[in-house]
Design a protein around this motif. Structure first.
Motif, PDB file in Angstrom:
ATOM      1  N   ALA A 107       0.835  -1.193   0.000  1.00  0.00           N
ATOM      2  CA  ALA A 107       0.000   0.000   0.000  1.00  0.00           C
ATOM      3  C   ALA A 107       0.878   1.254   0.000  1.00  0.00           C
ATOM      4  O   ALA A 107       0.626   2.214  -0.759  1.00  0.00           O
ATOM      5  N   PHE A 108       1.913   1.251   0.824  1.00  0.00           N
ATOM      6  CA  PHE A 108       2.862   2.371   0.838  1.00  0.00           C
ATOM      7  C   PHE A 108       3.487   2.551  -0.538  1.00  0.00           C
ATOM      8  O   PHE A 108       3.613   3.680  -1.043  1.00  0.00           O
ATOM      9  N   MET A 109       3.895   1.442  -1.162  1.00  0.00           N
ATOM     10  CA  MET A 109       4.561   1.516  -2.464  1.00  0.00           C
ATOM     11  C   MET A 109       3.656   2.142  -3.511  1.00  0.00           C
ATOM     12  O   MET A 109       4.063   3.036  -4.261  1.00  0.00           O
ATOM     13  N   ARG A 110       2.383   1.699  -3.576  1.00  0.00           N
ATOM     14  CA  ARG A 110       1.475   2.229  -4.588  1.00  0.00           C
ATOM     15  C   ARG A 110       1.163   3.708  -4.323  1.00  0.00           C
ATOM     16  O   ARG A 110       1.117   4.524  -5.260  1.00  0.00           O
ATOM     17  N   GLU A 111       0.977   4.061  -3.075  1.00  0.00           N
ATOM     18  CA  GLU A 111       0.697   5.460  -2.748  1.00  0.00           C
ATOM     19  C   GLU A 111       1.924   6.338  -3.012  1.00  0.00           C
ATOM     20  O   GLU A 111       1.799   7.487  -3.465  1.00  0.00           O
ATOM     21  N   ASN A 142     -10.503  -8.994 -14.147  1.00  0.00           N
ATOM     22  CA  ASN A 142      -9.119  -9.062 -14.624  1.00  0.00           C
ATOM     23  C   ASN A 142      -8.181  -8.372 -13.632  1.00  0.00           C
ATOM     24  O   ASN A 142      -7.684  -7.266 -13.872  1.00  0.00           O
ATOM     25  N   VAL A 143      -7.965  -9.049 -12.496  1.00  0.00           N
ATOM     26  CA  VAL A 143      -7.207  -8.432 -11.417  1.00  0.00           C
ATOM     27  C   VAL A 143      -6.218  -9.422 -10.809  1.00  0.00           C
ATOM     28  O   VAL A 143      -6.330 -10.642 -10.986  1.00  0.00           O
ATOM     29  N   ALA A 144      -5.259  -8.862 -10.099  1.00  0.00           N
ATOM     30  CA  ALA A 144      -4.373  -9.618  -9.210  1.00  0.00           C
ATOM     31  C   ALA A 144      -4.696  -9.193  -7.789  1.00  0.00           C
ATOM     32  O   ALA A 144      -4.861  -7.997  -7.509  1.00  0.00           O
ATOM     33  N   ILE A 145      -4.804 -10.176  -6.888  1.00  0.00           N
ATOM     34  CA  ILE A 145      -5.082  -9.905  -5.479  1.00  0.00           C
ATOM     35  C   ILE A 145      -3.796 -10.101  -4.697  1.00  0.00           C
ATOM     36  O   ILE A 145      -3.171 -11.162  -4.769  1.00  0.00           O
ATOM     37  N   LYS A 146      -3.390  -9.054  -3.961  1.00  0.00           N
ATOM     38  CA  LYS A 146      -2.071  -9.067  -3.332  1.00  0.00           C
ATOM     39  C   LYS A 146      -2.169  -8.755  -1.845  1.00  0.00           C
ATOM     40  O   LYS A 146      -2.834  -7.783  -1.449  1.00  0.00           O
ATOM     41  N   PRO A 147      -1.466  -9.531  -1.014  1.00  0.00           N
ATOM     42  CA  PRO A 147      -1.323  -9.144   0.397  1.00  0.00           C
ATOM     43  C   PRO A 147      -0.537  -7.846   0.495  1.00  0.00           C
ATOM     44  O   PRO A 147       0.294  -7.541  -0.363  1.00  0.00           O
ATOM     45  N   GLY A 181      -6.211  -6.591   7.492  1.00  0.00           N
ATOM     46  CA  GLY A 181      -7.137  -5.462   7.581  1.00  0.00           C
ATOM     47  C   GLY A 181      -7.323  -4.721   6.278  1.00  0.00           C
ATOM     48  O   GLY A 181      -8.178  -3.829   6.179  1.00  0.00           O
ATOM     49  N   LYS A 182      -6.535  -5.027   5.278  1.00  0.00           N
ATOM     50  CA  LYS A 182      -6.678  -4.422   3.956  1.00  0.00           C
ATOM     51  C   LYS A 182      -6.013  -5.314   2.914  1.00  0.00           C
ATOM     52  O   LYS A 182      -5.171  -6.165   3.244  1.00  0.00           O
ATOM     53  N   VAL A 183      -6.408  -5.125   1.679  1.00  0.00           N
ATOM     54  CA  VAL A 183      -5.880  -5.943   0.598  1.00  0.00           C
ATOM     55  C   VAL A 183      -5.758  -5.075  -0.646  1.00  0.00           C
ATOM     56  O   VAL A 183      -6.539  -4.144  -0.853  1.00  0.00           O
ATOM     57  N   LEU A 184      -4.745  -5.372  -1.455  1.00  0.00           N
ATOM     58  CA  LEU A 184      -4.485  -4.613  -2.677  1.00  0.00           C
ATOM     59  C   LEU A 184      -5.069  -5.356  -3.878  1.00  0.00           C
ATOM     60  O   LEU A 184      -4.769  -6.531  -4.089  1.00  0.00           O
ATOM     61  N   ILE A 185      -5.920  -4.679  -4.639  1.00  0.00           N
ATOM     62  CA  ILE A 185      -6.490  -5.233  -5.868  1.00  0.00           C
ATOM     63  C   ILE A 185      -5.918  -4.429  -7.035  1.00  0.00           C
ATOM     64  O   ILE A 185      -6.078  -3.208  -7.088  1.00  0.00           O
TER      65      ILE A 185
END
Length: 426
Positions: A107-111, A142-147, A181-185
Protein backbone atom coordinates in the motif's frame (compact mmCIF):
# COMPACT_ATOMS: atom_id res chain seq x y z
CA UNK A 1 38.74 -6.72 6.50
CA UNK A 2 35.73 -8.35 8.12
CA UNK A 3 32.38 -8.57 6.34
CA UNK A 4 29.17 -9.81 7.96
CA UNK A 5 26.46 -11.16 5.63
CA UNK A 6 22.96 -11.52 7.05
CA UNK A 7 20.92 -14.34 5.47
CA UNK A 8 21.31 -17.96 4.48
CA UNK A 9 19.87 -18.51 1.01
CA UNK A 10 21.30 -19.01 -2.47
CA UNK A 11 21.34 -15.23 -2.93
CA UNK A 12 23.62 -14.91 0.09
CA UNK A 13 25.76 -17.80 -1.15
CA UNK A 14 26.19 -15.95 -4.47
CA UNK A 15 27.08 -12.75 -2.60
CA UNK A 16 29.59 -14.58 -0.42
CA UNK A 17 31.28 -16.31 -3.36
CA UNK A 18 31.63 -12.97 -5.12
CA UNK A 19 32.99 -11.26 -1.99
CA UNK A 20 35.49 -14.09 -1.54
CA UNK A 21 37.01 -13.30 -4.97
CA UNK A 22 37.93 -9.77 -3.91
CA UNK A 23 41.52 -8.55 -3.89
CA UNK A 24 40.80 -7.43 -0.31
CA UNK A 25 40.61 -11.10 0.78
CA UNK A 26 37.93 -10.37 3.41
CA UNK A 27 37.12 -12.59 6.35
CA UNK A 28 33.48 -13.59 5.93
CA UNK A 29 31.02 -13.95 8.80
CA UNK A 30 27.39 -15.01 8.59
CA UNK A 31 24.26 -14.59 10.66
CA UNK A 32 21.84 -17.33 9.52
CA UNK A 33 18.63 -19.08 10.51
CA UNK A 34 19.94 -22.44 9.31
CA UNK A 35 23.53 -23.42 8.60
CA UNK A 36 23.82 -23.12 4.82
CA UNK A 37 26.51 -25.69 3.87
CA UNK A 38 28.06 -23.38 1.27
CA UNK A 39 28.28 -20.43 3.65
CA UNK A 40 29.68 -22.58 6.46
CA UNK A 41 32.57 -23.57 4.17
CA UNK A 42 33.36 -19.92 3.44
CA UNK A 43 32.94 -18.67 7.00
CA UNK A 44 35.56 -17.49 9.44
CA UNK A 45 32.71 -17.74 11.92
CA UNK A 46 28.91 -17.79 11.91
CA UNK A 47 25.94 -17.56 14.26
CA UNK A 48 22.48 -19.12 14.08
CA UNK A 49 19.46 -17.05 15.04
CA UNK A 50 16.19 -15.63 13.80
CA UNK A 51 16.97 -13.09 11.07
CA UNK A 52 14.52 -10.60 12.56
CA UNK A 53 15.96 -10.92 16.07
CA UNK A 54 17.77 -7.60 15.99
CA UNK A 55 19.12 -7.95 19.52
CA UNK A 56 20.90 -11.22 18.74
CA UNK A 57 22.09 -9.88 15.38
CA UNK A 58 23.46 -6.77 17.04
CA UNK A 59 25.19 -8.77 19.78
CA UNK A 60 26.87 -10.96 17.17
CA UNK A 61 27.98 -7.90 15.21
CA UNK A 62 29.39 -6.33 18.36
CA UNK A 63 31.31 -9.52 19.08
CA UNK A 64 32.97 -9.82 15.67
CA UNK A 65 33.22 -6.06 14.88
CA UNK A 66 32.78 -6.20 11.07
CA UNK A 67 33.97 -3.39 8.82
CA UNK A 68 30.89 -3.89 6.65
CA UNK A 69 27.47 -5.53 7.01
CA UNK A 70 25.41 -6.64 4.00
CA UNK A 71 21.79 -7.56 4.67
CA UNK A 72 20.51 -10.01 2.06
CA UNK A 73 16.82 -10.90 2.61
CA UNK A 74 13.76 -8.70 2.92
CA UNK A 75 12.57 -9.78 6.38
CA UNK A 76 15.47 -8.35 8.43
CA UNK A 77 15.39 -5.18 6.31
CA UNK A 78 11.67 -4.79 7.03
CA UNK A 79 12.36 -5.37 10.73
CA UNK A 80 14.92 -2.55 10.84
CA UNK A 81 18.22 -4.45 10.77
CA UNK A 82 20.07 -1.57 9.09
CA UNK A 83 18.68 0.93 11.60
CA UNK A 84 19.75 -1.24 14.55
CA UNK A 85 23.24 -1.91 13.21
CA UNK A 86 23.85 1.64 11.99
CA UNK A 87 22.92 2.93 15.45
CA UNK A 88 25.78 0.83 16.81
CA UNK A 89 28.25 2.33 14.35
CA UNK A 90 28.37 -0.38 11.68
CA UNK A 91 28.58 0.43 7.96
CA UNK A 92 25.64 -1.25 6.25
CA UNK A 93 24.57 -2.09 2.71
CA UNK A 94 20.78 -1.96 2.66
CA UNK A 95 17.92 0.46 3.22
CA UNK A 96 16.49 1.61 6.52
CA UNK A 97 13.18 0.26 7.82
CA UNK A 98 11.29 3.25 6.43
CA UNK A 99 12.96 2.94 3.02
CA UNK A 100 12.37 -0.83 2.94
CA UNK A 101 8.62 -0.16 3.05
CA UNK A 102 8.89 0.22 -0.73
CA UNK A 103 8.93 -3.61 -0.61
CA UNK A 104 7.41 -4.56 2.73
CA UNK A 105 4.23 -2.47 2.43
CA UNK A 106 2.52 -2.66 -0.97
CA UNK A 107 0.00 0.00 0.00
CA UNK A 108 2.86 2.37 0.84
CA UNK A 109 4.56 1.52 -2.46
CA UNK A 110 1.48 2.23 -4.59
CA UNK A 111 0.70 5.46 -2.75
CA UNK A 112 4.37 6.51 -3.04
CA UNK A 113 4.32 5.82 -6.80
CA UNK A 114 1.07 7.78 -7.22
CA UNK A 115 2.31 10.79 -5.24
CA UNK A 116 5.92 11.09 -6.38
CA UNK A 117 6.50 9.08 -9.57
CA UNK A 118 3.12 9.49 -11.34
CA UNK A 119 3.78 6.95 -14.09
CA UNK A 120 4.59 3.32 -14.82
CA UNK A 121 2.02 1.48 -12.71
CA UNK A 122 -1.34 -0.31 -13.16
CA UNK A 123 -4.73 0.75 -11.85
CA UNK A 124 -5.06 -0.30 -8.22
CA UNK A 125 -7.40 -0.11 -5.25
CA UNK A 126 -6.90 -0.78 -1.55
CA UNK A 127 -10.01 -2.28 0.03
CA UNK A 128 -10.67 -2.58 3.75
CA UNK A 129 -14.12 -4.23 3.90
CA UNK A 130 -15.84 -7.26 2.41
CA UNK A 131 -18.36 -4.96 0.75
CA UNK A 132 -15.60 -3.00 -1.01
CA UNK A 133 -13.92 -6.26 -1.99
CA UNK A 134 -17.11 -7.64 -3.54
CA UNK A 135 -17.85 -4.40 -5.41
CA UNK A 136 -14.32 -4.23 -6.83
CA UNK A 137 -14.27 -7.86 -7.99
CA UNK A 138 -17.73 -7.70 -9.55
CA UNK A 139 -16.69 -4.54 -11.37
CA UNK A 140 -13.72 -6.22 -13.08
CA UNK A 141 -12.44 -9.81 -12.89
CA UNK A 142 -9.12 -9.06 -14.62
CA UNK A 143 -7.21 -8.43 -11.42
CA UNK A 144 -4.37 -9.62 -9.21
CA UNK A 145 -5.08 -9.91 -5.48
CA UNK A 146 -2.07 -9.07 -3.33
CA UNK A 147 -1.32 -9.14 0.40
CA UNK A 148 -0.07 -5.85 1.75
CA UNK A 149 2.99 -7.33 3.48
CA UNK A 150 5.82 -9.77 2.75
CA UNK A 151 4.97 -13.29 1.63
CA UNK A 152 8.22 -14.55 0.12
CA UNK A 153 6.86 -14.20 -3.41
CA UNK A 154 4.04 -16.65 -2.72
CA UNK A 155 1.09 -14.39 -1.81
CA UNK A 156 -0.05 -12.92 -5.13
CA UNK A 157 -2.97 -14.67 -6.81
CA UNK A 158 -4.28 -13.80 -10.26
CA UNK A 159 -7.89 -14.20 -11.32
CA UNK A 160 -7.99 -16.78 -14.09
CA UNK A 161 -4.80 -18.48 -12.93
CA UNK A 162 -4.71 -19.37 -9.23
CA UNK A 163 -8.25 -18.07 -8.71
CA UNK A 164 -10.77 -19.71 -11.02
CA UNK A 165 -14.04 -18.15 -9.88
CA UNK A 166 -15.50 -15.10 -8.20
CA UNK A 167 -16.09 -17.21 -5.10
CA UNK A 168 -12.42 -18.25 -4.90
CA UNK A 169 -11.34 -14.63 -5.37
CA UNK A 170 -13.71 -13.40 -2.65
CA UNK A 171 -12.57 -16.11 -0.26
CA UNK A 172 -8.89 -15.29 -0.80
CA UNK A 173 -9.50 -11.55 -0.46
CA UNK A 174 -11.48 -12.16 2.73
CA UNK A 175 -8.61 -14.25 4.13
CA UNK A 176 -6.20 -11.38 3.52
CA UNK A 177 -8.60 -8.87 5.07
CA UNK A 178 -8.81 -10.97 8.23
CA UNK A 179 -5.01 -11.15 8.37
CA UNK A 180 -3.99 -7.60 7.44
CA UNK A 181 -7.14 -5.46 7.58
CA UNK A 182 -6.68 -4.42 3.96
CA UNK A 183 -5.88 -5.94 0.60
CA UNK A 184 -4.48 -4.61 -2.68
CA UNK A 185 -6.49 -5.23 -5.87
CA UNK A 186 -4.59 -4.43 -9.06
CA UNK A 187 -5.29 -4.41 -12.76
CA UNK A 188 -3.92 -7.62 -14.25
CA UNK A 189 -0.95 -6.71 -16.42
CA UNK A 190 -0.35 -8.66 -19.64
CA UNK A 191 3.14 -9.01 -21.08
CA UNK A 192 6.64 -10.22 -20.25
CA UNK A 193 8.13 -9.69 -16.80
CA UNK A 194 11.68 -8.47 -16.30
CA UNK A 195 13.91 -7.61 -13.36
CA UNK A 196 15.85 -4.35 -13.34
CA UNK A 197 18.36 -4.19 -10.47
CA UNK A 198 20.67 -1.28 -9.70
CA UNK A 199 23.46 -0.40 -7.31
CA UNK A 200 23.03 2.99 -5.64
CA UNK A 201 24.59 5.21 -2.99
CA UNK A 202 21.48 7.37 -2.95
CA UNK A 203 22.84 9.75 -5.60
CA UNK A 204 24.38 7.68 -8.39
CA UNK A 205 22.45 4.76 -9.88
CA UNK A 206 24.36 2.05 -11.79
CA UNK A 207 22.30 -0.65 -13.54
CA UNK A 208 22.99 -4.38 -13.63
CA UNK A 209 22.17 -6.70 -16.56
CA UNK A 210 18.46 -7.27 -17.12
CA UNK A 211 17.12 -10.64 -15.95
CA UNK A 212 13.88 -12.52 -16.48
CA UNK A 213 12.62 -14.56 -13.54
CA UNK A 214 10.03 -17.39 -13.58
CA UNK A 215 7.85 -17.48 -10.47
CA UNK A 216 5.27 -20.16 -11.26
CA UNK A 217 6.03 -23.57 -9.80
CA UNK A 218 5.31 -25.71 -12.85
CA UNK A 219 6.03 -25.71 -16.55
CA UNK A 220 4.08 -23.47 -18.92
CA UNK A 221 3.75 -20.98 -16.04
CA UNK A 222 1.15 -23.02 -14.18
CA UNK A 223 0.65 -23.77 -10.49
CA UNK A 224 1.16 -21.53 -7.47
CA UNK A 225 3.59 -18.63 -7.21
CA UNK A 226 7.01 -19.35 -5.70
CA UNK A 227 10.07 -17.37 -4.68
CA UNK A 228 11.40 -18.03 -8.20
CA UNK A 229 12.11 -21.26 -10.09
CA UNK A 230 14.79 -19.90 -12.39
CA UNK A 231 16.01 -16.96 -14.43
CA UNK A 232 18.16 -15.98 -17.40
CA UNK A 233 20.15 -13.07 -18.77
CA UNK A 234 21.53 -12.36 -22.24
CA UNK A 235 25.10 -11.70 -23.30
CA UNK A 236 24.28 -8.11 -24.29
CA UNK A 237 22.75 -7.52 -20.82
CA UNK A 238 19.39 -6.66 -22.42
CA UNK A 239 16.34 -8.88 -23.06
CA UNK A 240 14.93 -9.64 -26.52
CA UNK A 241 11.56 -7.99 -25.83
CA UNK A 242 12.95 -4.73 -24.34
CA UNK A 243 13.75 -1.78 -26.60
CA UNK A 244 16.37 0.81 -25.69
CA UNK A 245 13.58 3.35 -25.12
CA UNK A 246 11.75 1.03 -22.72
CA UNK A 247 15.03 0.24 -20.94
CA UNK A 248 15.60 3.95 -20.36
CA UNK A 249 12.00 4.37 -19.16
CA UNK A 250 12.46 1.59 -16.59
CA UNK A 251 15.82 3.01 -15.48
CA UNK A 252 14.32 6.47 -14.99
CA UNK A 253 11.49 5.06 -12.84
CA UNK A 254 13.92 3.18 -10.57
CA UNK A 255 16.22 6.20 -10.31
CA UNK A 256 13.30 8.51 -9.44
CA UNK A 257 12.14 6.11 -6.72
CA UNK A 258 15.63 6.16 -5.17
CA UNK A 259 15.75 9.96 -5.31
CA UNK A 260 12.34 10.42 -3.69
CA UNK A 261 12.90 7.73 -1.06
CA UNK A 262 15.94 9.70 0.04
CA UNK A 263 13.98 12.95 0.16
CA UNK A 264 11.01 11.46 2.01
CA UNK A 265 13.11 9.62 4.62
CA UNK A 266 15.88 12.20 4.95
CA UNK A 267 18.61 9.61 4.31
CA UNK A 268 20.24 8.42 1.08
CA UNK A 269 19.10 4.97 -0.06
CA UNK A 270 22.26 2.82 0.00
CA UNK A 271 22.34 -0.65 -1.50
CA UNK A 272 20.37 -2.39 -4.23
CA UNK A 273 16.91 -1.56 -5.54
CA UNK A 274 15.14 -4.00 -7.80
CA UNK A 275 12.20 -3.06 -9.96
CA UNK A 276 10.01 -5.95 -11.07
CA UNK A 277 8.45 -4.72 -14.31
CA UNK A 278 5.89 -6.03 -16.77
CA UNK A 279 6.61 -5.07 -20.36
CA UNK A 280 3.14 -4.17 -21.68
CA UNK A 281 1.65 -2.44 -24.71
CA UNK A 282 1.90 0.77 -22.66
CA UNK A 283 5.58 0.18 -21.92
CA UNK A 284 7.20 -0.93 -18.64
CA UNK A 285 4.79 -1.09 -15.69
CA UNK A 286 5.94 -1.69 -12.10
CA UNK A 287 4.62 -4.85 -10.48
CA UNK A 288 6.61 -4.38 -7.29
CA UNK A 289 9.91 -3.18 -5.86
CA UNK A 290 12.37 -5.21 -3.84
CA UNK A 291 14.74 -3.38 -1.50
CA UNK A 292 17.61 -5.85 -2.10
CA UNK A 293 19.03 -8.29 -4.65
CA UNK A 294 16.50 -10.58 -6.26
CA UNK A 295 16.69 -14.32 -5.76
CA UNK A 296 17.53 -15.96 -8.15
CA UNK A 297 18.43 -12.84 -10.17
CA UNK A 298 21.41 -12.05 -7.92
CA UNK A 299 22.95 -15.36 -9.01
CA UNK A 300 22.80 -14.33 -12.68
CA UNK A 301 24.28 -10.87 -12.27
CA UNK A 302 26.90 -11.59 -9.60
CA UNK A 303 28.27 -14.48 -11.66
CA UNK A 304 29.00 -11.91 -14.38
CA UNK A 305 30.38 -9.12 -12.17
CA UNK A 306 33.98 -8.22 -13.06
CA UNK A 307 34.36 -5.13 -10.84
CA UNK A 308 35.52 -5.97 -7.32
CA UNK A 309 32.34 -6.47 -5.26
CA UNK A 310 34.01 -5.25 -2.07
CA UNK A 311 35.07 -2.04 -3.79
CA UNK A 312 31.46 -1.51 -4.93
CA UNK A 313 30.16 -2.02 -1.39
CA UNK A 314 32.74 0.33 0.13
CA UNK A 315 31.92 3.02 -2.43
CA UNK A 316 28.20 2.70 -1.62
CA UNK A 317 28.89 3.17 2.08
CA UNK A 318 31.14 6.20 1.38
CA UNK A 319 28.58 7.78 -0.95
CA UNK A 320 31.03 7.60 -3.86
CA UNK A 321 29.56 4.76 -5.94
CA UNK A 322 31.87 3.53 -8.68
CA UNK A 323 30.61 4.79 -12.07
CA UNK A 324 32.05 2.08 -14.29
CA UNK A 325 30.80 -1.22 -12.85
CA UNK A 326 31.42 -3.91 -15.44
CA UNK A 327 29.94 -7.33 -16.18
CA UNK A 328 31.14 -10.19 -18.33
CA UNK A 329 29.47 -10.30 -21.76
CA UNK A 330 28.01 -13.78 -21.42
CA UNK A 331 24.55 -15.28 -21.14
CA UNK A 332 23.41 -17.03 -17.97
CA UNK A 333 20.69 -19.52 -17.10
CA UNK A 334 19.84 -20.32 -13.48
CA UNK A 335 17.46 -23.06 -12.30
CA UNK A 336 16.33 -24.09 -8.85
CA UNK A 337 15.84 -27.69 -7.82
CA UNK A 338 13.15 -27.85 -5.17
CA UNK A 339 11.52 -30.53 -3.01
CA UNK A 340 8.67 -32.50 -4.55
CA UNK A 341 5.43 -30.83 -3.45
CA UNK A 342 6.93 -27.34 -3.29
CA UNK A 343 5.58 -24.76 -2.58
CA UNK A 344 2.28 -25.96 -1.06
CA UNK A 345 3.28 -29.32 0.50
CA UNK A 346 7.06 -29.74 0.14
CA UNK A 347 8.84 -32.97 1.04
CA UNK A 348 10.75 -31.99 4.20
CA UNK A 349 13.84 -33.67 5.72
CA UNK A 350 14.30 -35.78 2.61
CA UNK A 351 17.94 -36.79 1.98
CA UNK A 352 19.80 -36.45 -1.30
CA UNK A 353 23.40 -36.71 -2.43
CA UNK A 354 25.34 -34.22 -4.47
CA UNK A 355 28.98 -34.11 -5.60
CA UNK A 356 29.03 -30.54 -4.37
CA UNK A 357 32.57 -29.60 -5.28
CA UNK A 358 32.96 -31.46 -8.56
CA UNK A 359 31.39 -29.07 -11.05
CA UNK A 360 34.45 -27.20 -12.34
CA UNK A 361 34.83 -29.48 -15.36
CA UNK A 362 31.18 -28.94 -16.29
CA UNK A 363 31.40 -25.14 -16.05
CA UNK A 364 28.30 -25.19 -13.85
CA UNK A 365 28.15 -23.43 -10.51
CA UNK A 366 25.86 -24.21 -7.58
CA UNK A 367 24.44 -22.16 -4.75
CA UNK A 368 22.96 -23.72 -1.64
CA UNK A 369 19.60 -22.33 -0.65
CA UNK A 370 17.45 -23.83 2.11
CA UNK A 371 19.05 -27.19 2.82
CA UNK A 372 20.95 -28.56 5.78
CA UNK A 373 23.79 -31.04 5.98
CA UNK A 374 24.20 -33.92 8.40
CA UNK A 375 26.80 -36.65 8.17
CA UNK A 376 27.78 -35.62 4.65
CA UNK A 377 24.19 -35.90 3.39
CA UNK A 378 22.01 -32.96 2.36
CA UNK A 379 18.38 -32.69 3.47
CA UNK A 380 15.48 -30.68 2.13
CA UNK A 381 13.52 -28.05 4.04
CA UNK A 382 10.19 -26.46 3.15
CA UNK A 383 11.80 -24.08 0.67
CA UNK A 384 13.96 -24.17 -2.45
CA UNK A 385 16.98 -26.46 -2.23
CA UNK A 386 19.81 -25.58 -4.62
CA UNK A 387 20.29 -23.16 -7.51
CA UNK A 388 22.47 -24.14 -10.46
CA UNK A 389 23.91 -21.68 -12.95
CA UNK A 390 25.46 -22.11 -16.39
CA UNK A 391 27.26 -19.42 -18.39
CA UNK A 392 27.84 -19.51 -22.14
CA UNK A 393 28.09 -17.30 -25.22
CA UNK A 394 24.34 -17.64 -25.83
CA UNK A 395 21.26 -18.36 -23.76
CA UNK A 396 20.55 -21.50 -25.79
CA UNK A 397 24.04 -22.87 -25.10
CA UNK A 398 23.75 -22.12 -21.36
CA UNK A 399 20.32 -23.75 -21.18
CA UNK A 400 21.50 -26.88 -23.00
CA UNK A 401 24.54 -27.18 -20.74
CA UNK A 402 22.45 -26.89 -17.58
CA UNK A 403 19.65 -29.17 -18.80
CA UNK A 404 22.14 -31.87 -19.76
CA UNK A 405 23.50 -31.93 -16.23
CA UNK A 406 20.16 -31.70 -14.43
CA UNK A 407 18.48 -34.40 -16.52
CA UNK A 408 21.25 -36.84 -15.63
CA UNK A 409 21.43 -35.97 -11.93
CA UNK A 410 18.13 -34.73 -10.44
CA UNK A 411 16.87 -37.30 -7.88
CA UNK A 412 13.22 -38.36 -7.55
CA UNK A 413 12.59 -36.28 -4.42
CA UNK A 414 13.51 -33.04 -6.21
CA UNK A 415 12.22 -31.35 -9.36
CA UNK A 416 12.97 -28.37 -11.59
CA UNK A 417 11.38 -26.58 -14.52
CA UNK A 418 12.70 -27.84 -17.83
CA UNK A 419 11.10 -25.01 -19.80
CA UNK A 420 13.18 -22.18 -18.33
CA UNK A 421 13.83 -19.95 -20.20
CA UNK A 422 10.66 -20.27 -22.27
CA UNK A 423 11.71 -17.74 -24.91
CA UNK A 424 14.55 -20.04 -25.93
CA UNK A 425 12.89 -23.45 -25.93
CA UNK A 426 12.79 -23.90 -29.70
Amino acid sequence: MKILVVGNGAREHAMAKTLAKSKHCPELFFYMEIANPGLVRLASDYAIGKLTDLQQLSLYALRIAPDLVIVGPENPLAAGAVDALSARGFNCIGPTLEQARIESDKAFMREFMKRYIRRGYPDWTIVTTLKQLHERLVQNHNVAIKPIGLTGGKGVKVYGRQLNSLEEALNYGAELLRKDGKVLIEEQLIGEEFSFMVFTDGKKVVPMPLVQDYKYAFENDTGPMTGGMGSFSCADHMLPFISRKDYETAYDIVADVILHLGRVTGLPYKGVLYGQFMQTEKGPQIIEFNARFGDPEAINVLSLLTTDFVDICLSIVDGTLIDSITFEKKATVCKYVVPVGYPTAPLIDSPFKLPVFQFSGLDIDLFFANVYEKGGTLYTTASRAIAFLAKAETVIAAKEKLDTFLSSWCPENLFYRRDIPKLFNE
